[in-house]
Design a protein around this motif. Structure first.
Motif, PDB file in Angstrom:
ATOM      1  N   ALA A 173       0.827  -1.211   0.000  1.00 41.84           N
ATOM      2  CA  ALA A 173       0.000   0.000   0.000  1.00 41.84           C
ATOM      3  C   ALA A 173       0.861   1.260   0.000  1.00 41.84           C
ATOM      4  O   ALA A 173       0.592   2.208  -0.748  1.00 41.84           O
ATOM      5  CB  ALA A 173      -0.926  -0.004   1.215  1.00 41.84           C
ATOM      6  N   VAL A 174       1.921   1.280   0.814  1.00 47.03           N
ATOM      7  CA  VAL A 174       2.796   2.451   0.882  1.00 47.03           C
ATOM      8  C   VAL A 174       3.495   2.678  -0.456  1.00 47.03           C
ATOM      9  O   VAL A 174       3.568   3.812  -0.945  1.00 47.03           O
ATOM     10  CB  VAL A 174       3.809   2.305   2.036  1.00 47.03           C
ATOM     11  N   LEU A 175       4.008   1.612  -1.049  1.00 47.83           N
ATOM     12  CA  LEU A 175       4.672   1.764  -2.345  1.00 47.83           C
ATOM     13  C   LEU A 175       3.673   2.154  -3.427  1.00 47.83           C
ATOM     14  O   LEU A 175       4.012   2.899  -4.346  1.00 47.83           O
ATOM     15  CB  LEU A 175       5.407   0.480  -2.730  1.00 47.83           C
ATOM     16  N   GLY A 176       2.456   1.656  -3.337  1.00 48.64           N
ATOM     17  CA  GLY A 176       1.422   2.050  -4.288  1.00 48.64           C
ATOM     18  C   GLY A 176       1.119   3.532  -4.202  1.00 48.64           C
ATOM     19  O   GLY A 176       0.918   4.213  -5.218  1.00 48.64           O
ATOM     20  N   ILE A 177       1.092   4.081  -2.992  1.00 48.45           N
ATOM     21  CA  ILE A 177       0.846   5.516  -2.810  1.00 48.45           C
ATOM     22  C   ILE A 177       2.048   6.312  -3.303  1.00 48.45           C
ATOM     23  O   ILE A 177       1.895   7.322  -4.007  1.00 48.45           O
ATOM     24  CB  ILE A 177       0.540   5.815  -1.330  1.00 48.45           C
ATOM     25  N   LYS A 178       3.251   5.839  -2.947  1.00 46.56           N
ATOM     26  CA  LYS A 178       4.467   6.561  -3.338  1.00 46.56           C
ATOM     27  C   LYS A 178       4.635   6.595  -4.854  1.00 46.56           C
ATOM     28  O   LYS A 178       4.976   7.634  -5.428  1.00 46.56           O
ATOM     29  CB  LYS A 178       5.684   5.902  -2.699  1.00 46.56           C
ATOM     30  N   GLU A 179       4.424   5.480  -5.504  1.00 52.23           N
ATOM     31  CA  GLU A 179       4.609   5.382  -6.952  1.00 52.23           C
ATOM     32  C   GLU A 179       3.354   5.801  -7.726  1.00 52.23           C
ATOM     33  O   GLU A 179       3.363   5.804  -8.950  1.00 52.23           O
ATOM     34  CB  GLU A 179       5.004   3.948  -7.336  1.00 52.23           C
ATOM     35  N   ARG A 180       2.278   6.069  -7.012  1.00 56.94           N
ATOM     36  CA  ARG A 180       0.989   6.466  -7.582  1.00 56.94           C
ATOM     37  C   ARG A 180       0.376   5.389  -8.467  1.00 56.94           C
ATOM     38  O   ARG A 180      -0.442   5.679  -9.325  1.00 56.94           O
ATOM     39  CB  ARG A 180       1.127   7.776  -8.359  1.00 56.94           C
TER      40      ARG A 180
ATOM     41  N   GLY B 254       4.400   0.048  -7.874  1.00 54.47           N
ATOM     42  CA  GLY B 254       4.884  -0.350  -6.553  1.00 54.47           C
ATOM     43  C   GLY B 254       5.218  -1.832  -6.505  1.00 54.47           C
ATOM     44  O   GLY B 254       6.230  -2.237  -5.929  1.00 54.47           O
ATOM     45  N   GLY B 255       4.379  -2.651  -7.128  1.00 56.78           N
ATOM     46  CA  GLY B 255       4.653  -4.085  -7.201  1.00 56.78           C
ATOM     47  C   GLY B 255       5.890  -4.383  -8.024  1.00 56.78           C
ATOM     48  O   GLY B 255       6.668  -5.285  -7.694  1.00 56.78           O
ATOM     49  N   ALA B 256       6.091  -3.628  -9.109  1.00 56.22           N
ATOM     50  CA  ALA B 256       7.291  -3.811  -9.934  1.00 56.22           C
ATOM     51  C   ALA B 256       8.548  -3.465  -9.139  1.00 56.22           C
ATOM     52  O   ALA B 256       9.578  -4.132  -9.264  1.00 56.22           O
ATOM     53  CB  ALA B 256       7.194  -2.955 -11.190  1.00 56.22           C
ATOM     54  N   LEU B 257       8.460  -2.441  -8.304  1.00 64.71           N
ATOM     55  CA  LEU B 257       9.590  -2.063  -7.461  1.00 64.71           C
ATOM     56  C   LEU B 257       9.920  -3.184  -6.466  1.00 64.71           C
ATOM     57  O   LEU B 257      11.083  -3.555  -6.281  1.00 64.71           O
ATOM     58  CB  LEU B 257       9.272  -0.764  -6.715  1.00 64.71           C
ATOM     59  N   MET B 258       8.887  -3.754  -5.851  1.00 65.02           N
ATOM     60  CA  MET B 258       9.115  -4.866  -4.918  1.00 65.02           C
ATOM     61  C   MET B 258       9.650  -6.096  -5.660  1.00 65.02           C
ATOM     62  O   MET B 258      10.502  -6.808  -5.125  1.00 65.02           O
ATOM     63  CB  MET B 258       7.820  -5.226  -4.185  1.00 65.02           C
ATOM     64  N   ASP B 259       9.177  -6.346  -6.869  1.00 62.33           N
ATOM     65  CA  ASP B 259       9.700  -7.463  -7.665  1.00 62.33           C
ATOM     66  C   ASP B 259      11.189  -7.291  -7.924  1.00 62.33           C
ATOM     67  O   ASP B 259      11.956  -8.261  -7.910  1.00 62.33           O
ATOM     68  CB  ASP B 259       8.954  -7.578  -8.986  1.00 62.33           C
ATOM     69  N   GLY B 260      11.606  -6.055  -8.185  1.00 63.92           N
ATOM     70  CA  GLY B 260      13.030  -5.790  -8.387  1.00 63.92           C
ATOM     71  C   GLY B 260      13.843  -6.106  -7.146  1.00 63.92           C
ATOM     72  O   GLY B 260      14.929  -6.681  -7.235  1.00 63.92           O
ATOM     73  N   TRP B 261      13.307  -5.732  -5.984  1.00 68.10           N
ATOM     74  CA  TRP B 261      14.007  -6.042  -4.732  1.00 68.10           C
ATOM     75  C   TRP B 261      14.114  -7.546  -4.515  1.00 68.10           C
ATOM     76  O   TRP B 261      15.150  -8.060  -4.123  1.00 68.10           O
ATOM     77  CB  TRP B 261      13.278  -5.415  -3.551  1.00 68.10           C
ATOM     78  N   ILE B 262      13.022  -8.253  -4.773  1.00 66.40           N
ATOM     79  CA  ILE B 262      13.010  -9.711  -4.574  1.00 66.40           C
ATOM     80  C   ILE B 262      13.984 -10.378  -5.530  1.00 66.40           C
ATOM     81  O   ILE B 262      14.736 -11.287  -5.155  1.00 66.40           O
ATOM     82  CB  ILE B 262      11.580 -10.261  -4.731  1.00 66.40           C
ATOM     83  N   THR B 263      14.006  -9.922  -6.798  1.00 67.04           N
ATOM     84  CA  THR B 263      14.916 -10.493  -7.791  1.00 67.04           C
ATOM     85  C   THR B 263      16.369 -10.257  -7.394  1.00 67.04           C
ATOM     86  O   THR B 263      17.200 -11.171  -7.491  1.00 67.04           O
ATOM     87  CB  THR B 263      14.636  -9.880  -9.177  1.00 67.04           C
ATOM     88  N   ALA B 264      16.688  -9.060  -6.932  1.00 73.79           N
ATOM     89  CA  ALA B 264      18.058  -8.765  -6.501  1.00 73.79           C
ATOM     90  C   ALA B 264      18.453  -9.646  -5.313  1.00 73.79           C
ATOM     91  O   ALA B 264      19.577 -10.158  -5.261  1.00 73.79           O
ATOM     92  CB  ALA B 264      18.185  -7.290  -6.133  1.00 73.79           C
ATOM     93  N   GLY B 265      17.541  -9.840  -4.385  1.00 69.54           N
ATOM     94  CA  GLY B 265      17.824 -10.699  -3.233  1.00 69.54           C
ATOM     95  C   GLY B 265      18.043 -12.149  -3.632  1.00 69.54           C
ATOM     96  O   GLY B 265      18.938 -12.817  -3.110  1.00 69.54           O
ATOM     97  N   MET B 266      17.248 -12.623  -4.572  1.00 71.00           N
ATOM     98  CA  MET B 266      17.400 -14.009  -5.025  1.00 71.00           C
ATOM     99  C   MET B 266      18.729 -14.199  -5.763  1.00 71.00           C
ATOM    100  O   MET B 266      19.401 -15.218  -5.589  1.00 71.00           O
ATOM    101  CB  MET B 266      16.233 -14.407  -5.935  1.00 71.00           C
ATOM    102  N   GLU B 267      19.110 -13.231  -6.578  1.00 68.69           N
ATOM    103  CA  GLU B 267      20.396 -13.326  -7.285  1.00 68.69           C
ATOM    104  C   GLU B 267      21.559 -13.337  -6.300  1.00 68.69           C
ATOM    105  O   GLU B 267      22.514 -14.086  -6.462  1.00 68.69           O
ATOM    106  CB  GLU B 267      20.537 -12.175  -8.275  1.00 68.69           C
ATOM    107  N   LYS B 268      21.459 -12.506  -5.272  1.00 72.18           N
ATOM    108  CA  LYS B 268      22.512 -12.466  -4.250  1.00 72.18           C
ATOM    109  C   LYS B 268      22.595 -13.811  -3.511  1.00 72.18           C
ATOM    110  O   LYS B 268      23.678 -14.329  -3.258  1.00 72.18           O
ATOM    111  CB  LYS B 268      22.211 -11.335  -3.259  1.00 72.18           C
ATOM    112  N   ALA B 269      21.430 -14.384  -3.171  1.00 77.45           N
ATOM    113  CA  ALA B 269      21.408 -15.676  -2.476  1.00 77.45           C
ATOM    114  C   ALA B 269      21.985 -16.784  -3.364  1.00 77.45           C
ATOM    115  O   ALA B 269      22.735 -17.640  -2.882  1.00 77.45           O
ATOM    116  CB  ALA B 269      19.980 -16.017  -2.059  1.00 77.45           C
ATOM    117  N   ARG B 270      21.652 -16.749  -4.645  1.00 81.42           N
ATOM    118  CA  ARG B 270      22.196 -17.763  -5.561  1.00 81.42           C
ATOM    119  C   ARG B 270      23.705 -17.613  -5.702  1.00 81.42           C
ATOM    120  O   ARG B 270      24.428 -18.607  -5.791  1.00 81.42           O
ATOM    121  CB  ARG B 270      21.519 -17.646  -6.923  1.00 81.42           C
ATOM    122  N   ALA B 271      24.188 -16.378  -5.734  1.00 87.13           N
ATOM    123  CA  ALA B 271      25.635 -16.158  -5.823  1.00 87.13           C
ATOM    124  C   ALA B 271      26.338 -16.680  -4.574  1.00 87.13           C
ATOM    125  O   ALA B 271      27.397 -17.314  -4.667  1.00 87.13           O
ATOM    126  CB  ALA B 271      25.923 -14.670  -6.019  1.00 87.13           C
ATOM    127  N   LEU B 272      25.752 -16.416  -3.415  1.00 81.77           N
ATOM    128  CA  LEU B 272      26.349 -16.915  -2.174  1.00 81.77           C
ATOM    129  C   LEU B 272      26.308 -18.436  -2.116  1.00 81.77           C
ATOM    130  O   LEU B 272      27.246 -19.073  -1.646  1.00 81.77           O
ATOM    131  CB  LEU B 272      25.634 -16.314  -0.969  1.00 81.77           C
TER     132      LEU B 272
END
Length: 118
Positions: free
Chosen positions: A48-55, A60-78
């Motif tokens: 909800a907060v990201l939806g308000i911020k990004e209007r 907002g969901g795309a922004l969270m998807d980017g965060w999740i993808t970056a986290g998964m790539e980091k975990a796979r690298a580790l």
């Protein structure tokens, strides 16, 4: 003829039924369910907060998807580095075990020589 008592006492007659604790002690998944509900609520608030911020909820969901993808790539690298680190640790342990074996051998030889001298 005897009438039933309007208030029943517990078996040991220590307290009336309504004075007993209503809360039952017992394990269960209550803590796990509470944690899951809390995490889902936080996820909803973040959406909800990201939806308000990004209007837009989609942005907002795309922004969270980017965060999740970056986290998964980091975990796979580790996780990819883990077998290499384990191999290096095994080699180091093997070298240490070899050095310990040589030291024990030298100690046994010197002890045997000392015993022969006596």
């Amino acid at each position: 003829m005897r009438f039933q008592e309007p208030v029943r006492m517990s078996d040991d007659h220590a307290s009336p039924v309504w004075a007993r604790s209503k809360r039952r002690s017992g394990g269960g998944a209550g803590g796990l369910v509470g944690l899951l509900v809390t995490l889902l609520a936080l996820f909803g608030v973040l959406t909800a907060v990201l939806g308000i911020k990004e209007r837009s909820l989609a942005e907002g969901g795309a922004l969270m998807d980017g965060w999740i993808t970056a986290g998964m790539e980091k975990a796979r690298a580790l996780a990819g580095q883990a077998p290499e680190a384990a191999g290096a640790a095994m080699e180091t342990a093997g070298e240490a075990a070899g050095a310990t074996g040589q030291a024990l051998e030298l100690g046994a030889v010197s002890t045997a020589q000392d015993l022969k001298k006596q």
